[in-house]
Design an enzyme around this catalytic site. Sequence first.
Site, PDB file in Angstrom:
ATOM      1  N   HIS A 116       0.823  -1.227   0.000  1.00 18.64           N
ATOM      2  CA  HIS A 116       0.000   0.000   0.000  1.00 18.64           C
ATOM      3  C   HIS A 116       0.852   1.271   0.000  1.00 18.64           C
ATOM      4  CE1 HIS A 116      -3.516  -2.449   1.916  1.00 18.64           C
ATOM      5  NE2 HIS A 116      -3.241  -2.802   0.673  1.00 18.64           N
ATOM      6  N   GLN A 353      -2.908  -9.852   5.424  1.00 17.89           N
ATOM      7  CA  GLN A 353      -2.795  -9.393   4.034  1.00 17.89           C
ATOM      8  C   GLN A 353      -1.609  -8.475   3.823  1.00 17.89           C
ATOM      9  OE1 GLN A 353      -6.649  -8.771   1.960  1.00 17.89           O
ATOM     10  NE2 GLN A 353      -7.428  -8.523   4.032  1.00 17.89           N
ATOM     11  N   PHE A 354      -0.821  -8.261   4.848  1.00 16.33           N
ATOM     12  CA  PHE A 354       0.496  -7.616   4.761  1.00 16.33           C
ATOM     13  C   PHE A 354       0.470  -6.278   4.016  1.00 16.33           C
ATOM     14  CE2 PHE A 354       0.978 -12.327   3.826  1.00 16.33           C
ATOM     15  CZ  PHE A 354       0.910 -12.700   5.150  1.00 16.33           C
ATOM     16  N   CYS A 355      -0.581  -5.488   4.208  1.00 15.78           N
ATOM     17  CA  CYS A 355      -0.681  -4.172   3.532  1.00 15.78           C
ATOM     18  C   CYS A 355      -0.509  -4.294   2.022  1.00 15.78           C
ATOM     19  CB  CYS A 355       0.335  -3.180   4.097  1.00 15.78           C
ATOM     20  SG  CYS A 355       0.131  -2.864   5.835  1.00 15.78           S
ATOM     21  N   ALA A 356      -0.983  -5.399   1.477  1.00 16.22           N
ATOM     22  CA  ALA A 356      -0.972  -5.573   0.019  1.00 16.22           C
ATOM     23  C   ALA A 356      -2.283  -6.279  -0.334  1.00 16.22           C
ATOM     24  CB  ALA A 356       0.240  -6.378  -0.422  1.00 16.22           C
TER      25      ALA A 356
END
Length: 406
Positions: A116, A353-356
């Site tokens: 992100h 979701q690991f900022c993705a």
Amino acid sequence: MNLDIVGDDLKVTLSHGEVVRFAHLDYAASAPCVRAAADAVQDLLPRYGSVHRGTGVRANASTLAYELARDVVAEFVGAGEEHEIVFTRNTTDALNLLARSLPPGTTTILFDGEHHANLLPWPNQLRLPTPSSPQEAIAALHQALKTTRQAVVTITGASNVTGEVWPIRELADVAHAYGVRMIVDAAQLAPHHPVSLTELGADYLAFSGHKLYAPFGAGVLAGRADWLDAAPPHLAGGGASAVVGDRPGEITWATGPARHEGGTPNLLGAVALAAVCEALATADRDALLAHEETLLARLRDGLATVPGATEVSVFGPGHPRVGIVSIALDGRDPAEIAGVLGRDHGVGVRAGQFCAHPLVRRLTDSAQTGTCGAGTPGLLRASFGLGSTADDVDRLLAGLRAALRT
Ligand code: PLP
């Protein structure tokens, strides 16, 4: 020695009472501190003072240390005359700064699998679907550039989800063939590979100290000075302003890094980060890489034998990657499994979701997987680097096998 991990023998008490060494497998989120960073901070603490302000031994030592840190980082990224180094808070800050420095009317071309931090800041975006091969990425970029007049391209050096290394040099060559600049989010690449602006073909690089073994809150934006000098200051205030008149708007802004480093800079952060850059520059990078490759192979081979766990990838299993592996879990909640790994096995990983989000949604659509929290798709991620051991990997594999059996 310089690259030894501080706190490498951190102990944790497991749910059944046993005390074990904590197996930290979440380097991609924040890497532990190395000795070089800790020593540099320790050395400066008794002497530090204000930077670029004041006189006397503390102020002088601090200004000198800060500017030396900038020089070390410049060397680390192979910066030339046309480049400058701006210290930022982190990669997110660096990319936001750059996004606000683009010449008006610039379209930013990117793929939708970005973190992100490299997905959200860009004002006019042409978002391309994440390709399934490097060749497809190159072809898609060619196509996009044919029809986009004034553009810039931004791409991650290595994915924070799959660890896969993007073909930066090739994509930069395409961008440059159209007279377009290339930005590289090196947050996950810099801790694992040398990051030279010239060798990558990048016009800008951004990375974070806390992922590069220097957890003191400094990041870097390195790249061409012209856009940065023409942009509004990132933070308006002291340091960024050269002359301030009596009326609002009567300001001459500084040029150079000072323009975007308003307020008192994070001296210890910059010094710690530079100390790691220096230690890495003199380290045997091939040996470090070989160690990482061995652990990666051990983890991936092991995972292939764990029922219900499937490694995910964008470019396919043979594509080179850094020490990051995300795993889809058949019908199991990755957050729950990550909790079990921590409590019962002393293994720290990441779930979610690991900022993705767009990339993880895509990867979980194509994999049979559990959800993370209220129906949200998610993965389990293990990541490692300096200080990681075969035992860490084995404990993850054993823990995962046991957790998925219950
Ligand atoms: N880019 C990538 C590829 C990342 O993995 C991350 C963090 O995980 C970021 C950018 C943002 O880094 P930071 O949180 O240090 O700003």
